[in-house]
Enzyme design. Sequence first.
Site, mmCIF file in Angstrom:
data_model
loop_
_atom_site.group_PDB
_atom_site.id
_atom_site.type_symbol
_atom_site.label_atom_id
_atom_site.label_comp_id
_atom_site.label_asym_id
_atom_site.label_seq_id
_atom_site.Cartn_x
_atom_site.Cartn_y
_atom_site.Cartn_z
ATOM 1 N N THR A 190 -1.227 0.020 6.730
ATOM 2 C CA THR A 190 -0.839 -1.066 5.868
ATOM 3 C C THR A 190 -0.733 -2.302 6.489
ATOM 4 O O THR A 190 -0.384 -2.613 7.725
ATOM 5 C CB THR A 190 0.569 -0.761 5.042
ATOM 6 O OG1 THR A 190 0.701 -1.842 4.367
ATOM 7 C CG2 THR A 190 1.542 -0.442 6.042
ATOM 8 N N VAL A 207 -12.710 -5.285 -0.870
ATOM 9 C CA VAL A 207 -12.460 -3.855 -0.582
ATOM 10 C C VAL A 207 -11.686 -3.992 0.698
ATOM 11 O O VAL A 207 -12.108 -4.997 1.590
ATOM 12 C CB VAL A 207 -13.560 -3.023 -0.598
ATOM 13 C CG1 VAL A 207 -13.234 -1.771 -0.081
ATOM 14 C CG2 VAL A 207 -14.228 -3.021 -1.964
ATOM 15 N N GLY A 208 -10.436 -3.546 0.930
ATOM 16 C CA GLY A 208 -9.754 -3.612 2.105
ATOM 17 C C GLY A 208 -10.155 -2.558 2.863
ATOM 18 O O GLY A 208 -11.054 -1.635 2.788
ATOM 19 N N ASP A 209 -8.983 -2.210 4.010
ATOM 20 C CA ASP A 209 -9.246 -0.946 4.810
ATOM 21 C C ASP A 209 -8.982 0.157 4.192
ATOM 22 O O ASP A 209 -9.524 1.297 4.808
ATOM 23 C CB ASP A 209 -8.444 -1.279 6.047
ATOM 24 C CG ASP A 209 -6.899 -1.374 5.492
ATOM 25 O OD1 ASP A 209 -6.566 -1.919 4.617
ATOM 26 O OD2 ASP A 209 -5.936 -0.600 6.202
ATOM 27 N N THR A 230 0.868 -1.311 0.036
ATOM 28 C CA THR A 230 -0.076 0.008 -0.038
ATOM 29 C C THR A 230 0.816 1.163 -0.034
ATOM 30 O O THR A 230 2.161 1.190 0.191
ATOM 31 C CB THR A 230 -0.930 -0.058 1.152
ATOM 32 O OG1 THR A 230 -1.695 -0.926 1.095
ATOM 33 C CG2 THR A 230 -1.654 1.387 1.390
HETATM 34 N N1 ASP Z 1 -4.138 -2.749 3.470
HETATM 35 C C1 ASP Z 1 -4.211 -3.146 2.230
HETATM 36 C C2 ASP Z 1 -5.468 -4.067 1.778
HETATM 37 O O1 ASP Z 1 -5.686 -4.837 2.713
HETATM 38 C C3 ASP Z 1 -2.883 -3.912 1.618
HETATM 39 C C4 ASP Z 1 -1.684 -3.389 2.416
HETATM 40 O O2 ASP Z 1 -1.634 -2.729 3.134
HETATM 41 O O3 ASP Z 1 -0.669 -4.459 2.340
HETATM 42 O O4 ASP Z 1 -5.815 -3.965 0.867
#
Ligand code: ASP
Length: 316
Positions: free
Chosen positions: A225, A203-205, A174
């Site tokens: 992240t 969908v992530g955070d 990210t």
């Molecule tokens: N937070 C991101 C997601 O879950 C991935 C990451 O930060 O590595 O989409």
Amino acid sequence: MACLVIHGGAGTMPRASFSAQSYQQARDGLRDALRVGWAMLGKGGLALDAVEAAVAALENHPSFNAGHGAVLNAAGDHELDAAIMDGRDRRAGAIASARAIRNPVIAARRVMEDSDCVLLSASGADAFAREQGLDMVDQDYFTTELRRQHWLRAKEEKAGLLTRARSEAEKHGTVGAVALDNLGNLASATSTGGYTYKRVGRVGDTPVIGAGTYACNGVVAVSCTGLGEYFIRRGTAHDIAARIRYRGDDLASVANAAIAELTEDGCGAGLVAVDAAGNIAMPHNTEGMYRGAIAADGTLSTGIYADDFAVVERLA
Ligand code: ASP
């Protein structure tokens, strides 16, 4: 007293298998993004402008999982998530599962400023960006040869054919930025391709305000992240703000506590944060986290692992 902190994700290469050239390319990318953001802050610009510019620069850089260089989902496509938040009034904008927007963070800002929504998704997000006259691209623009290889290995793993474990870098990443400007405003922005081989529509955070992205003047700006599902369940970015706001906790202890809780969950995690006094935090529980900061005195530092965070230059 302005400052800017960025990250390029906790999904880093294991140190032993990172080529010198790729390592340097990533560090240069961090430095360049910091310079771009700082140019905004130095001109008396807003924290909001600085985080947008820094994240757009990271999206344009192939080393990081956002924009050009984003990972591929299970169908072999890119679906991009991004968010931005203005600490002045807690206005926020985000996009999820976008497929054709060159710079998702710019679209997120347009959602905040030119729509009556906070979060737009999928074809609706792409259509909005097109209406706004933003740069639109084919999916190929986002794909790099490295990400194609990561996708193939994830596919092999699913089929039980992989003989070695995939690295964090192959799985996720990210980019994000938090800033404090000379007027005392805080802002945060985050952008990601998510997880390699993620389910279509996942969908992530990152675009979930309060999970991976949050900013509130007088309190803190946070960008996260790690595996987004954990951050969404804990409301991590907002939780950090709440502990500071309601309990008066200091930034270092709440940032470390948030990572400790995610560690208990079994989540590889990291975040960057800056509070209203200009204190910064960059904790992570992974082997590395691409990260960089410009302190109030203009000192620019970057690093990836625990022991390589170092001053690169001093900006005016
Ligand atoms: N937070 C991101 C997601 O879950 C991935 C990451 O930060 O590595 O989409």
